[in-house]
Design a protein around this motif. Structure first.
Motif, PDB file in Angstrom:
ATOM      1  N   TYR A  55       0.825  -1.211   0.000  1.00 63.90           N
ATOM      2  CA  TYR A  55       0.000   0.000   0.000  1.00 63.90           C
ATOM      3  C   TYR A  55       0.860   1.262   0.000  1.00 63.90           C
ATOM      4  O   TYR A  55       0.613   2.197  -0.756  1.00 63.90           O
ATOM      5  CB  TYR A  55      -0.958   0.011   1.192  1.00 63.90           C
ATOM      6  CG  TYR A  55      -1.875   1.208   1.162  1.00 63.90           C
ATOM      7  CD1 TYR A  55      -3.035   1.179   0.396  1.00 63.90           C
ATOM      8  CD2 TYR A  55      -1.559   2.378   1.840  1.00 63.90           C
ATOM      9  CE1 TYR A  55      -3.868   2.282   0.332  1.00 63.90           C
ATOM     10  CE2 TYR A  55      -2.379   3.481   1.784  1.00 63.90           C
ATOM     11  CZ  TYR A  55      -3.534   3.438   1.022  1.00 63.90           C
ATOM     12  OH  TYR A  55      -4.349   4.536   0.939  1.00 63.90           O
ATOM     13  N   LYS A  56       1.892   1.299   0.845  1.00 64.95           N
ATOM     14  CA  LYS A  56       2.750   2.484   0.912  1.00 64.95           C
ATOM     15  C   LYS A  56       3.438   2.750  -0.419  1.00 64.95           C
ATOM     16  O   LYS A  56       3.588   3.897  -0.829  1.00 64.95           O
ATOM     17  CB  LYS A  56       3.773   2.344   2.036  1.00 64.95           C
ATOM     18  CG  LYS A  56       3.161   2.541   3.401  1.00 64.95           C
ATOM     19  CD  LYS A  56       4.180   2.357   4.507  1.00 64.95           C
ATOM     20  CE  LYS A  56       3.507   2.433   5.864  1.00 64.95           C
ATOM     21  NZ  LYS A  56       4.429   2.115   6.949  1.00 64.95           N
ATOM     22  N   GLN A 102      -9.491   7.154   0.773  1.00 60.79           N
ATOM     23  CA  GLN A 102      -8.277   6.445   1.144  1.00 60.79           C
ATOM     24  C   GLN A 102      -8.526   5.680   2.431  1.00 60.79           C
ATOM     25  O   GLN A 102      -8.766   6.281   3.480  1.00 60.79           O
ATOM     26  CB  GLN A 102      -7.126   7.451   1.331  1.00 60.79           C
ATOM     27  CG  GLN A 102      -5.826   6.790   1.608  1.00 60.79           C
ATOM     28  CD  GLN A 102      -4.687   7.765   1.809  1.00 60.79           C
ATOM     29  OE1 GLN A 102      -3.663   7.352   2.284  1.00 60.79           O
ATOM     30  NE2 GLN A 102      -4.848   9.028   1.487  1.00 60.79           N
ATOM     31  N   LEU A 103      -8.522   4.378   2.317  1.00 59.85           N
ATOM     32  CA  LEU A 103      -8.602   3.498   3.481  1.00 59.85           C
ATOM     33  C   LEU A 103      -7.296   2.712   3.490  1.00 59.85           C
ATOM     34  O   LEU A 103      -7.157   1.748   2.741  1.00 59.85           O
ATOM     35  CB  LEU A 103      -9.801   2.555   3.390  1.00 59.85           C
ATOM     36  CG  LEU A 103     -11.175   3.214   3.310  1.00 59.85           C
ATOM     37  CD1 LEU A 103     -12.255   2.182   3.047  1.00 59.85           C
ATOM     38  CD2 LEU A 103     -11.461   3.982   4.589  1.00 59.85           C
ATOM     39  N   PRO A 104      -6.314   3.158   4.270  1.00 53.92           N
ATOM     40  CA  PRO A 104      -4.989   2.534   4.235  1.00 53.92           C
ATOM     41  C   PRO A 104      -5.046   1.020   4.329  1.00 53.92           C
ATOM     42  O   PRO A 104      -5.785   0.460   5.139  1.00 53.92           O
ATOM     43  CB  PRO A 104      -4.266   3.155   5.428  1.00 53.92           C
ATOM     44  CG  PRO A 104      -4.913   4.501   5.553  1.00 53.92           C
ATOM     45  CD  PRO A 104      -6.370   4.253   5.240  1.00 53.92           C
ATOM     46  N   GLY A 176      12.189  -4.512  -2.257  1.00 58.97           N
ATOM     47  CA  GLY A 176      11.876  -5.009  -0.922  1.00 58.97           C
ATOM     48  C   GLY A 176      10.922  -4.154  -0.120  1.00 58.97           C
ATOM     49  O   GLY A 176      10.653  -4.437   1.035  1.00 58.97           O
ATOM     50  N   GLY A 177      10.420  -3.077  -0.711  1.00 51.57           N
ATOM     51  CA  GLY A 177       9.476  -2.244   0.027  1.00 51.57           C
ATOM     52  C   GLY A 177       9.364  -0.862  -0.575  1.00 51.57           C
ATOM     53  O   GLY A 177       9.990  -0.564  -1.586  1.00 51.57           O
ATOM     54  N   PRO A 178       8.575  -0.009   0.045  1.00 45.40           N
ATOM     55  CA  PRO A 178       8.325   1.320  -0.519  1.00 45.40           C
ATOM     56  C   PRO A 178       9.582   2.183  -0.548  1.00 45.40           C
ATOM     57  O   PRO A 178      10.451   2.075   0.314  1.00 45.40           O
ATOM     58  CB  PRO A 178       7.267   1.914   0.406  1.00 45.40           C
ATOM     59  CG  PRO A 178       7.315   1.112   1.647  1.00 45.40           C
ATOM     60  CD  PRO A 178       7.866  -0.232   1.289  1.00 45.40           C
TER      61      PRO A 178
END
Length: 191
Positions: A55-56, A102-104, A176-178
């Motif tokens: 999500y991020k 926006q619903l995280p 591996g991530g945002p």
């Protein structure tokens, strides 16, 4: 195979569903509505990372040029606004996007509010387990030019959405991530 159905308002819709692809991957579902000229594309992908990271990265719009060649620049202009410049071949478009909901780690809904293109969309996020996240995307797009109408008729919008999701998956799984570029504020529904 195409299927004609009636919506609640009585308008006819043609659903053109393609068969599942290799390894159980779904193909984009394309719906054309003759009445308003809006093309709708739906596609899903599974990312091998936790839902929070997926999500991020999704809301990290300013990183999109790093993995989507057509996206030339994205600049966040407020907590819910971003200005995009995209180019495909010699065709360049600019537009301003507003986040409507926006619903995280659940859902993001957006639309263009000014610029060269009209579209809206939503992405939903579902944790399959602790290390896998399903992302479902629906995009509604109104082709304006003759080239855009031809692209819609040929189903190219579906290929673009699928390619975007595949590029997103490859990028985030390889990093591996945002990446943390965006200034879009992740709003918590709990306050």
């Amino acid at each position: 195979m195409a299927r004609l159905t009636r919506r609640g308002d009585g308008a006819a819709e043609e659903d053109d569903e393609t068969k599942p692809g290799q390894e159980g991957e779904e193909q984009p579902k394309r719906t054309r509505t003759a009445e308003d000229g809006v093309s709708t594309v739906q596609h899903s992908i599974v990312v091998d990372l936790p839902i929070a990271a997926v999500y991020k990265q999704w809301v990290d719009f300013e990183s999109y040029p790093e993995f989507l060649p057509a996206v030339r620049e994205v600049t966040t202009t407020g907590e819910v606004y971003s200005r995009w410049t995209v180019a495909i071949s010699k065709l360049s478009r600019q537009f301003l996007v507003e986040i409507l909901e926006q619903l995280p780690e659940e859902r993001l809904v957006w639309r263009t509010i000014e610029g060269d293109v009209w579209f809206s969309g939503d992405a939903t996020f579902e944790a399959i387990d602790k290390q896998q996240t399903r992302v479902d995307v629906t995009v509604h797009w109104k082709p304006v030019s003759a080239v855009e109408r031809t692209a819609a008729a040929l189903g190219l919008a579906g290929r673009v959405v699928r390619g975007t999701l595949e590029a997103f998956k490859t990028y985030i799984e390889s990093t591996g991530g945002p990446s943390g570029h965006s200034r879009i504020k992740v709003v918590s529904p709990k306050g």
